[in-house]
Scaffold this motif. Sequence first.
Motif, mmCIF file in Angstrom:
data_model
loop_
_atom_site.group_PDB
_atom_site.id
_atom_site.type_symbol
_atom_site.label_atom_id
_atom_site.label_comp_id
_atom_site.label_asym_id
_atom_site.label_seq_id
_atom_site.Cartn_x
_atom_site.Cartn_y
_atom_site.Cartn_z
ATOM 1 N N VAL A 225 36.824 44.637 38.697
ATOM 2 C CA VAL A 225 37.446 44.239 39.111
ATOM 3 C C VAL A 225 37.678 42.672 39.394
ATOM 4 N N THR A 226 38.143 41.794 38.580
ATOM 5 C CA THR A 226 38.543 40.013 39.565
ATOM 6 C C THR A 226 38.238 40.288 41.013
ATOM 7 N N LEU A 227 38.890 41.233 41.229
ATOM 8 C CA LEU A 227 38.868 41.107 43.290
ATOM 9 C C LEU A 227 38.581 42.442 43.453
ATOM 10 N N GLU A 228 37.929 42.624 44.686
ATOM 11 C CA GLU A 228 37.708 44.154 45.670
ATOM 12 C C GLU A 228 38.651 45.036 45.483
ATOM 13 N N ASN B 29 46.354 36.991 41.519
ATOM 14 C CA ASN B 29 46.084 37.248 40.227
ATOM 15 C C ASN B 29 44.623 37.987 40.029
ATOM 16 N N VAL B 30 44.810 39.512 39.739
ATOM 17 C CA VAL B 30 43.502 40.058 39.373
ATOM 18 C C VAL B 30 43.997 40.984 38.342
ATOM 19 N N GLY B 31 42.599 41.338 37.557
ATOM 20 C CA GLY B 31 42.230 42.104 36.227
ATOM 21 C C GLY B 31 41.598 42.852 36.444
ATOM 22 N N CYS B 32 41.768 44.016 35.739
ATOM 23 C CA CYS B 32 40.566 44.912 35.724
ATOM 24 C C CYS B 32 39.684 45.721 34.125
ATOM 25 N N VAL B 33 38.996 46.059 34.002
ATOM 26 C CA VAL B 33 38.575 46.710 32.875
ATOM 27 C C VAL B 33 37.986 47.764 32.901
ATOM 28 N N ILE B 34 37.487 48.737 31.785
ATOM 29 C CA ILE B 34 37.580 50.253 32.747
ATOM 30 C C ILE B 34 36.701 50.390 31.606
ATOM 31 N N VAL B 35 35.000 50.439 31.470
ATOM 32 C CA VAL B 35 34.177 51.131 30.444
ATOM 33 C C VAL B 35 33.739 52.464 30.607
ATOM 34 N N LYS B 36 33.619 52.908 29.638
ATOM 35 C CA LYS B 36 32.371 54.215 29.445
ATOM 36 C C LYS B 36 31.538 54.598 27.859
ATOM 37 N N GLY C 99 39.774 50.861 29.117
ATOM 38 C CA GLY C 99 41.403 51.100 29.801
ATOM 39 C C GLY C 99 41.129 49.543 30.328
ATOM 40 N N GLU C 100 42.700 49.095 30.378
ATOM 41 C CA GLU C 100 42.050 47.738 30.578
ATOM 42 C C GLU C 100 44.005 47.395 31.904
ATOM 43 N N GLY C 101 43.911 46.213 32.440
ATOM 44 C CA GLY C 101 45.220 46.507 32.578
ATOM 45 C C GLY C 101 45.163 44.828 33.659
ATOM 46 N N TYR C 102 46.164 44.676 34.001
ATOM 47 C CA TYR C 102 46.511 43.984 35.278
ATOM 48 C C TYR C 102 47.799 43.538 35.805
ATOM 49 N N HIS C 103 47.697 42.678 37.086
ATOM 50 C CA HIS C 103 49.109 43.179 37.945
ATOM 51 C C HIS C 103 49.597 42.063 37.488
ATOM 52 N N HIS C 104 50.766 42.841 37.458
ATOM 53 C CA HIS C 104 52.177 41.632 36.691
ATOM 54 C C HIS C 104 52.721 40.866 37.991
ATOM 55 N N ARG D 53 36.317 39.423 30.096
ATOM 56 C CA ARG D 53 38.132 40.702 30.142
ATOM 57 C C ARG D 53 38.700 40.325 31.214
ATOM 58 N N ALA D 54 38.743 40.683 32.058
ATOM 59 C CA ALA D 54 38.793 41.319 33.050
ATOM 60 C C ALA D 54 40.198 39.811 33.884
ATOM 61 N N ILE D 55 38.848 38.841 33.597
ATOM 62 C CA ILE D 55 38.964 37.262 33.891
ATOM 63 C C ILE D 55 40.029 37.199 33.761
ATOM 64 N N GLU D 56 40.168 36.549 32.025
ATOM 65 C CA GLU D 56 41.252 37.002 30.950
ATOM 66 C C GLU D 56 42.616 37.429 31.437
ATOM 67 N N LEU D 57 42.583 38.488 31.423
ATOM 68 C CA LEU D 57 43.301 39.957 32.148
ATOM 69 C C LEU D 57 44.094 39.189 33.166
ATOM 70 N N ALA D 58 43.528 38.836 33.896
ATOM 71 C CA ALA D 58 43.792 38.508 35.490
ATOM 72 C C ALA D 58 45.299 37.316 35.346
#
Length: 364
Positions: A64-67, A20-27, A33-38, A3-8
């Motif tokens: 996160v798709t990147l460090e 391009n970077v995507g991030c998904v936060i899971v609990k 939480g979801e987000g990507y760099h615009h 999903r993070a890759i899809e968002l990125a």
Amino acid sequence: MRRAIELAAFGRFTTSPNPNVGCVIVKNGKIIGEGYHHHAGGPHAEVNALNMAGDNAKGATAYVTLEPCSHFGKTPPCADALINAGVKRVVAAMQDPNPQVAGRGLHKLLSAGVDVSHGVLMQEAEKLNVGFFKRMRTGFPYIQLKLGASLDGKTALATGESQWITSRASRQDVQNYRAQASAILTTSETVLADNPSMNVRWDELSDNIKTIYPKETLRQPIRIITDSQNRVTPEYKITQLAGECWLARTRSENSDWQGDVSEILLPTNGKNSGVDLVLLMMQLGKRNINTVWAECGAHFAGALLEAGLVDELILYIAPKILGDDARGLFTLTPLSALSQAPEFTIASLEQIGPDIKVCLKPRY
Ligand code: AOF
Ligand code: ZN
């Protein structure tokens, strides 16, 4: 991570020169939480995802798709933001090859007691940023050469007429690629012959792209023209349109440009007094160009290939025949044996409208 890759990938039209970077936060097994760099200068993927998660991020896992970054760039370090939010575990697809980060982000997280792992879906994450990663690792941009030809490999009639060999569908596909490039590269030869725009026309993008890429956020790739003889003048469209236009020249000459035109001065290549293409690419890398989309005639295509600068050849083939008098795809130093012929491997093969699209990787 999938999903993070899809968002990125949603950022692919706008993040240049950033990746391009995507991030998904899971609990507790739920995405909170979801987000990507615009766009460069805007918040990073992690910050957007943390903003959505709010206080809930405490004790959560971030994919996160990147460090996460460790440095103060245009924005503060994401590693700090994750630590301050109380994230317990961070999974990164890969390290950031940017020398300003390069492991320091993961180290920072580890030092703060965060559980860290990396290498999840790494190959997919690599594909998100071929240009950014190549520039960070080598200093050179990733160069895609686009050519359109008939079935018999001809690009224009002997008269020079070339509009249009490939179909509308192929030209729309080209618009989709242009929109993702940091820069579009062509030559004074092509400018003088065709007076092309070499820009992105939002209306011509595919419908599925238009829905994720609103017209207001349209970014024009920088238009770059090799112009060793200073033949490009303010009358050509390419110098007048919105966005930057860089002329790669061997000597400076001022003109009354309407548009945002500047020069890059380079030595000649010693072969045909054109600009040195390797030095041009190094300059483009220094100027934060991740990907170059080249559209040109046979001379320049041959020069790029012989200089070993083509990372990917994207060839549109229209099912028509133009005959032996017509012009070919590449002007090469004459070959004396088949073993000298440049070879490629096919990366993908697809039908676009009535045409064939082949993506090829040179086997240098
Ligand atoms: C992340 N998350 O979403 C992105 C990262 O100038 P700045 O502050 O925007 O920093 C740009 C650098 O940060 C960029 O070169 C790359 O190394 C990294 N990008 N990092 O943690 C993101 N876009
Ligand atoms: Zn960051």
